[in-house]
Design an enzyme around this catalytic site. Sequence first.
Site, mmCIF file in Angstrom:
data_model
loop_
_atom_site.group_PDB
_atom_site.id
_atom_site.type_symbol
_atom_site.label_atom_id
_atom_site.label_comp_id
_atom_site.label_asym_id
_atom_site.label_seq_id
_atom_site.Cartn_x
_atom_site.Cartn_y
_atom_site.Cartn_z
ATOM 1 N N GLU A 43 9.302 2.655 10.063
ATOM 2 C CA GLU A 43 9.422 2.536 8.616
ATOM 3 C C GLU A 43 9.006 3.824 7.912
ATOM 4 O OE1 GLU A 43 8.076 -0.636 5.159
ATOM 5 O OE2 GLU A 43 6.692 -0.233 6.812
ATOM 6 N N GLU A 65 8.024 -8.686 1.372
ATOM 7 C CA GLU A 65 6.740 -7.975 1.396
ATOM 8 C C GLU A 65 6.338 -7.584 -0.034
ATOM 9 O OE1 GLU A 65 4.645 -4.893 4.444
ATOM 10 O OE2 GLU A 65 6.306 -4.077 3.269
#
Length: 265
Positions: free
Chosen positions: A143, A240
């Site tokens: 990420e 998230e």
Amino acid sequence: MPAFAANLTMNYPELEFLERFDAAARDGFRGVEFLFPYAFDRMEVSARTQGNDLHVALFNAPPGNWEQGERGLAALPGREEEFRRAIGSALEYSQVLGNSRLHVMAGLRDDEIPYERQMETYLRNIEYAASQAKSLGLTIVLEAINTRNMPGYFLNYQEETKAVCDLVGADNVKIQFDLYHAQIMQGDLAVRLKTLFESIGHIQVASVPDRHEPDEGEINYPYLFALLDRVGYRGWIGCEYNPRASTSDGLGWLHPWRGTIAKTL
């Protein structure tokens, strides 16, 4: 239709971690993700997922000393043995929880170490993680994280992450494309999703700039969700975000997709 996974690290903060599985299932989620399950017995976590008919989409490998500010081990020279133990711990949990994705955090840039040495360490460690995960059918995801929320993180841009995936060259290393981070650092989300689509292994969402539910702010999420359907994304989308108030009360945006299961398990 998109399949959404509740992020049990950030969603339902009013509940204890193990109680959040029950709440997510009651709210119609079929998938969950979370940062670190290691403070809990893996069989107890598994009982919560199986008892609620939930799929574990993703969690993170141990990141080093999180409380002391460490944000991953993979790009840290001299920590290779610790990294390998961390991957071993993560895979022990994966064998029980059945997640399809494991996020391996790079760590922070160290200005006292040449960038090339950190990158070389990172590539070797990701190669190792991918080889160990292969037998479980597990994909390692990487990420890019924005510099506002995590100053100094080793990866900040989607194309940078794609280059790492290409250099490693393993078919089970993919991008964890967090639309919140990408918007803050780069924008042009629709073009990037289409351009990088074949390399994307997981997607996460939150509003920008406030990191709340994906129903406000500067990102047109209905457009992007429809785009993901058109290009054929069949994986999970992790929620998230920090709920504005009660997680359950803020789920009006989820109604069209409630109960959808990802095809890439």
